[in-house]
Enzyme design. Structure first.
Site, mmCIF file in Angstrom:
data_model
loop_
_atom_site.group_PDB
_atom_site.id
_atom_site.type_symbol
_atom_site.label_atom_id
_atom_site.label_comp_id
_atom_site.label_asym_id
_atom_site.label_seq_id
_atom_site.Cartn_x
_atom_site.Cartn_y
_atom_site.Cartn_z
ATOM 1 N N ARG A 126 -2.287 18.342 15.756
ATOM 2 C CA ARG A 126 -1.728 19.046 14.593
ATOM 3 C C ARG A 126 -2.634 18.805 13.401
ATOM 4 O O ARG A 126 -2.917 17.659 13.044
ATOM 5 C CB ARG A 126 -0.311 18.531 14.281
ATOM 6 C CG ARG A 126 0.460 19.444 13.320
ATOM 7 C CD ARG A 126 1.764 18.830 12.870
ATOM 8 N NE ARG A 126 1.514 17.710 11.958
ATOM 9 C CZ ARG A 126 2.121 16.528 12.035
ATOM 10 N NH1 ARG A 126 3.010 16.272 12.973
ATOM 11 N NH2 ARG A 126 1.817 15.575 11.173
ATOM 12 N N GLU A 145 -5.633 15.917 7.159
ATOM 13 C CA GLU A 145 -6.061 15.156 8.340
ATOM 14 C C GLU A 145 -5.787 15.986 9.578
ATOM 15 O O GLU A 145 -5.077 16.995 9.531
ATOM 16 C CB GLU A 145 -5.282 13.832 8.433
ATOM 17 C CG GLU A 145 -3.778 14.013 8.612
ATOM 18 C CD GLU A 145 -3.006 12.710 8.667
ATOM 19 O OE1 GLU A 145 -3.629 11.639 8.617
ATOM 20 O OE2 GLU A 145 -1.767 12.778 8.750
ATOM 21 N N ASN A 147 -4.194 15.212 13.388
ATOM 22 C CA ASN A 147 -3.518 14.214 14.227
ATOM 23 C C ASN A 147 -3.822 14.521 15.678
ATOM 24 O O ASN A 147 -3.389 15.554 16.195
ATOM 25 C CB ASN A 147 -2.003 14.276 14.013
ATOM 26 C CG ASN A 147 -1.617 14.044 12.559
ATOM 27 O OD1 ASN A 147 -1.541 12.916 12.106
ATOM 28 N ND2 ASN A 147 -1.405 15.129 11.823
ATOM 29 N N SER A 152 3.957 15.007 15.865
ATOM 30 C CA SER A 152 5.401 15.194 16.044
ATOM 31 C C SER A 152 5.915 16.464 15.383
ATOM 32 O O SER A 152 5.203 17.168 14.678
ATOM 33 C CB SER A 152 6.148 13.974 15.495
ATOM 34 O OG SER A 152 5.825 13.786 14.137
ATOM 35 N N LYS A 307 -9.880 8.634 10.262
ATOM 36 C CA LYS A 307 -10.277 9.157 8.939
ATOM 37 C C LYS A 307 -11.795 9.104 8.779
ATOM 38 O O LYS A 307 -12.393 9.956 8.134
ATOM 39 C CB LYS A 307 -9.623 8.336 7.824
ATOM 40 C CG LYS A 307 -8.111 8.205 7.927
ATOM 41 C CD LYS A 307 -7.423 9.546 7.758
ATOM 42 C CE LYS A 307 -5.916 9.431 7.876
ATOM 43 N NZ LYS A 307 -5.410 9.176 9.209
ATOM 44 N N LYS A 366 -7.885 6.250 1.758
ATOM 45 C CA LYS A 366 -7.212 6.372 3.055
ATOM 46 C C LYS A 366 -7.719 5.328 4.046
ATOM 47 O O LYS A 366 -8.911 5.295 4.359
ATOM 48 C CB LYS A 366 -7.468 7.769 3.636
ATOM 49 C CG LYS A 366 -6.984 8.894 2.724
ATOM 50 C CD LYS A 366 -7.323 10.258 3.282
ATOM 51 C CE LYS A 366 -6.182 10.808 4.089
ATOM 52 N NZ LYS A 366 -6.351 12.242 4.421
ATOM 53 N N GLU A 370 -2.441 6.119 11.200
ATOM 54 C CA GLU A 370 -1.585 7.290 11.344
ATOM 55 C C GLU A 370 -0.159 6.881 11.011
ATOM 56 O O GLU A 370 0.154 5.705 10.898
ATOM 57 C CB GLU A 370 -1.632 7.796 12.798
ATOM 58 C CG GLU A 370 -3.013 8.192 13.279
ATOM 59 C CD GLU A 370 -3.647 9.265 12.426
ATOM 60 O OE1 GLU A 370 -2.931 10.165 11.973
ATOM 61 O OE2 GLU A 370 -4.858 9.197 12.193
ATOM 62 N N GLY A 371 0.707 7.885 10.894
ATOM 63 C CA GLY A 371 2.134 7.579 10.810
ATOM 64 C C GLY A 371 2.748 7.728 9.440
ATOM 65 O O GLY A 371 3.936 7.534 9.263
ATOM 66 N N ARG A 452 6.492 20.716 5.965
ATOM 67 C CA ARG A 452 7.260 19.555 5.498
ATOM 68 C C ARG A 452 7.174 19.497 3.985
ATOM 69 O O ARG A 452 6.117 19.770 3.413
ATOM 70 C CB ARG A 452 6.698 18.262 6.100
ATOM 71 C CG ARG A 452 6.966 18.127 7.587
ATOM 72 C CD ARG A 452 6.141 17.033 8.208
ATOM 73 N NE ARG A 452 4.716 17.297 8.038
ATOM 74 C CZ ARG A 452 3.767 16.410 8.262
ATOM 75 N NH1 ARG A 452 4.079 15.193 8.651
ATOM 76 N NH2 ARG A 452 2.506 16.727 8.095
#
Length: 476
Positions: A126, A145, A147, A152, A307, A366, A370-371, A452
């Site tokens: 994604r 970024e 992923n 998710s 990154k 950064k 992740e997350g 989002r």
């Protein structure tokens, strides 16, 4: 400030209160669900996943641009994953100071030395963007970024369009319903899994979702899982500790867990240091990587999502290396890059440090994580960089231009949160799925999107981190 539906309806407080109550029921009816914080591993009690009352405006041209570039990003990730020299060079400074990336890289080195067991590669990723507001009022698409592991919300975002359409109908906004596109990333991601499973060639072999200990977001997984079962592809859910206890490889390198042959390991875990709770977790990851099972992602594809690799790709001439003779693909990808700057030791990195300390509000620092919830902003950049500016520890980070999106008003619906008009920022994600066997790319698709939205007072963090909520683009 972009005009949203909330601005036009906010004066009618009775309507907003009624719509919010109806919206929560609609989310439950349509399966936009999460387990509760109190009982994250039981479905006896569930609630709606947090979402916006209204869809948020997104310019149609920029939205289409994000979808159009996704198949190029799929190829880019796959091309980099096959280039050990580039990965070694790009990550050299990072693995010297970042233990997590170093451990992943050690597994990568070991698999390179032993040779790949499996020629089938499956990528489900994604790419996340924000819309940077230009001075002339238009917006440009800028990547935050990509992923490459455990991307998710492909499941839940397949269900949210119907929720927002229902809210708009009840609010008397019938024309706006047409501006919310159908979206089914769950089906597209499952198509990628199904293709790789077919190529693996054993009807009894299972797709193993490798899952976290806390599973609030299980329904997001279940949508993809159900798509597999519809095709009679068996799926199981296991944790690292299950692989530790019952995982083994036979003489043909086939992976067995609980006595079942595993065709695909679909990582929905393993992307953060805290996911590896013991040395045995790392042993399990190595066992999986050495096996014949198709890994989604394999260790090299996981590393492409760091990154540092993102920052290296922004250097002049690097994209051309991965797309020789394809200036159009290069141009489309490069158009989405925000300014990215190295913090490696030397004059270039020193210049980055000076720039960040002089104008911290214009940048994001950064780490290789992740997350959500890991990035550093504003005055905190000065604290962190000030402490490591003379040390190699600074190479654990990259610096990126802070994207300045145009805020919009909306209502964020969260369990037990007051109903209030918030100033919000949105992030657009685009899902990609590809399957390669040997040299043949047998599938390369853009399979859907995700929007989002979060209150503008929060700098960082996603839905799973409890900051952002699910949304839909209202194309304008």
């Amino acid at each position: 400030m972009a005009q949203g539906i909330a601005d036009e309806l906010s004066m009618n407080t009775t309507l907003i209160t009624d719509l919010a109550a109806l919206a929560k029921d609609a989310a439950l009816l349509h399966g936009v669900l999460m387990r509760t914080k109190e009982t994250p591993n039981s479905s006896e009690l569930v609630t709606y996943a947090p979402f916006t009352l209204f869809p948020s405006p997104v310019p149609r041209a920029v939205f289409q641009q994000a979808l159009a570039v996704q198949t190029h990003y799929n190829l880019l990730v796959d091309n980099i994953s096959q280039d050990p020299d580039f990965l070694e060079e790009a990550l050299a400074s990072t693995i010297a100071v970042d233990d997590f990336t170093a451990r992943l890289f050690n597994i990568y080195r070991q698999t390179l030395k032993e040779g790949r067991s499996q020629s089938i590669v499956l990528g489900l990723n994604r790419s996340d963007y924000m819309l940077d507001q230009r001075e002339d009022g238009t917006s440009s698409l800028k990547q935050i970024e990509i992923n490459t592991i455990a991307a998710s919300f492909g499941g839940l975002s397949s269900r949210t369009p119907d929720v927002h359409r229902h809210i708009l109908r009840v609010a008397g906004r019938l024309d706006d319903c047409q501006r919310i596109l159908d979206n089914n990333p769950a089906a597209g991601l499952a198509r990628g899994l199904a293709k790789a499973w077919e190529l693996y060639g054993s009807e009894r072999a299972v797709v193993m979702f490798l899952i976290e200990d806390i599973q609030r977001n299980i329904f997001d997984h279940r949508y993809i899982e159900n798509e597999l079962w519809k095709r009679n592809i068996p799926a199981i859910r296991r944790k690292f500790e299950d692989v530790v206890k019952t995982g083994s490889i036979d003489q043909d390198k086939r992976l067995f867990v609980d006595g079942q042959e595993v065709a695909i390991v679909y990582f929905r875990n393993g992307y953060m240091p805290q996911n590896y709770t013991s040395e045995q977790s790392w042993d399990a990851r190595l066992l999986i990587e050495r096996s014949l099972a198709v890994k989604c992602p394999d260790i090299s594809t996981h590393l492409v999502g760091t990154k540092k690799v993102q920052q290296e790709l922004a250097r002049p001439g690097v994209l051309e290396k991965f797309f020789p003779g394809q200036p159009q693909a290069v141009e489309q990808i490069r158009a989405t890059f925000a300014g990215l700057y190295t913090l490696d030791m030397g004059p270039e990195g020193d210049k980055t440090v000076a720039m960040a300390l002089a104008k911290p509000d214009q940048f994001v620092l950064k780490p290789q994580r992740e997350g959500g919830g890991n990035n550093i902003y504003g005055s905190e950049i000065c604290q962190v960089l000030g402490g490591v500016k003379e040390s190699t520890e600074r190479t654990a980070y990259i610096l990126m231009d802070k994207i300045q999106p145009s805020p919009v008003h909306n209502y964020l619906l969260r369990r037990d949160a007051p109903l209030q008009l918030s100033t919000c920022l949105s992030e657009l994600g685009v899902f990609g799925a590809y399957v390669r066997q040997g040299k043949d790319m047998v599938m390369n698709e853009c399979v859907g999107h995700l929007l989002r939205t979060k209150s503008s007072e929060h700098c960082d963090g996603g839905v799973a981190a409890g900051v952002a909520v699910l949304d839909n683009p209202l194309l304008v």
